[in-house]
Write a protein that holds these residues in place. Structure first.
Motif, short mmCIF file in Angstrom:
data_model
loop_
_atom_site.label_atom_id
_atom_site.label_comp_id
_atom_site.label_asym_id
_atom_site.label_seq_id
_atom_site.Cartn_x
_atom_site.Cartn_y
_atom_site.Cartn_z
N ALA A 4 38.77 35.66 31.41
CA ALA A 4 38.67 36.56 32.56
C ALA A 4 37.26 37.11 32.70
O ALA A 4 36.73 37.22 33.82
CB ALA A 4 39.67 37.71 32.41
N GLY A 61 34.93 36.44 35.84
CA GLY A 61 34.54 37.62 36.59
C GLY A 61 33.03 37.82 36.65
O GLY A 61 32.48 38.16 37.69
N TRP A 113 40.70 38.94 36.08
CA TRP A 113 39.28 38.64 36.25
C TRP A 113 38.63 39.44 37.37
O TRP A 113 37.40 39.58 37.42
CB TRP A 113 39.08 37.15 36.52
CG TRP A 113 39.57 36.71 37.88
CD1 TRP A 113 40.83 36.31 38.21
CD2 TRP A 113 38.80 36.65 39.09
NE1 TRP A 113 40.91 36.01 39.54
CE2 TRP A 113 39.68 36.20 40.11
CE3 TRP A 113 37.48 36.93 39.41
CZ2 TRP A 113 39.26 36.02 41.43
CZ3 TRP A 113 37.07 36.76 40.73
CH2 TRP A 113 37.94 36.30 41.72
#
Length: 277
Positions: A88, A92, A149
């Motif tokens: 994540a 992200g 994320w």
């Protein structure tokens, strides 16, 4: 090194780190303490804790060793939690970095995708994904990552938008540094600390989500998990409460350890400061 000393000087950070180290050692030592398959029938069913030296924490309804399940469950929780959090965070950071640095229509498009993922609660998204794709550890990790994320993406974008206007970034543009080099060398290192502090929250959430999915029967049935152990004890909660209490307590301790470590990490990274403007 300075930030590491700050982390070790924090009472929360040291306590959380100690809990996580104990859980890690428990998971690593599982094959030594309880060799063999933790899901195998090892003794008499519903043997209470502390009544047989061979089964210190007792056995479940099928005669499986609770201690073995607890140790292997620690490994599962840590692996799933850390792997999902890393996935994540990487996704992200990449999305937030691209949106904040490029700007314009790319920023707008990526942020609308982030908004779409943030509208749906992370657990419901993971539940729907696992129910649709199928049950396996890799699918559970991917499902949790897809549900978490968006927060690091938005935080990374906010940090990049603030940093890209600073003087040292402008100086890098003036001397002809390539935009990709500016993004990776000048902006990303200074945008990471607040985002990394968020990782502990994601790990804790991932551990709870994995346990909840296993509790609902959507975890990997071929491995021991704390969620499946808690679910196993539901039907005999009055007569053998230890079957749910022991893995539930382990889950609470794990989340507490991650939370405390995150508090210490946040203080250490927050005190470090970024590059001067």
């Amino acid at each position: 090194m300075i930030r590491l000393r700050r982390l070790l000087g924090s009472r929360e950070g040291v306590t959380g780190l100690a809990i996580l180290v104990i859980l890690l050692l428990a998971g690593l030592s599982a094959p030594i303490i309880s060799p063999g398959d933790p899901l195998r029938i090892a003794g008499r069913a519903l043997l209470p804790p502390l009544t047989d030296p061979a089964f210190p924490l007792g056995t479940d309804r099928l005669g499986r060793d609770v201690l073995a399940g607890l140790l292997y469950g620690a490994r599962t929780s840590l692996v799933v939690g850390v792997t999902a959090a890393v996935s994540a965070m990487v996704l992200g950071i990449c999305v937030g970095m691209t949106a904040g640095f490029v700007g314009g229509i790319v920023d707008e498009a990526l942020m609308r995708v982030v908004d779409a993922f943030q509208i749906v609660p992370g657990f419901l998204l993971a539940l729907a994904f696992v129910s649709t794709v199928g049950v396996s550890t890799a699918v559970v990790v991917l499902a949790i990552a897809l549900g978490t994320w968006a927060d690091p993406a938005r935080l990374t974008r906010a940090q990049v938008l603030a940093i890209r206007e600073r003087d040292y970034v402008a100086s890098a543009r003036v001397i002809g540094m390539h935009p990709v080099e500016i993004a990776l060398r000048e902006i990303l290192p200074n945008a990471l600390p607040p985002v990394l502090a968020l990782s502990a929250t994601i790990v804790a959430g991932a551990i709870l989500t994995e346990a909840a999915l296993s509790f609902l029967g959507l975890g990997n049935p071929n491995i021991a998990t704390w969620g499946s152990m808690i679910a196993e004890g539901r039907s005999v909660l009055r007569s053998a409460a230890y079957l749910s209490v022991i893995p539930g307590a382990a889950l609470a301790v794990a989340v507490l350890g991650v939370h405390l470590f995150g508090e210490g990490l946040g203080k250490a990274l927050g005190d470090g400061g970024g590059r001067a403007a």
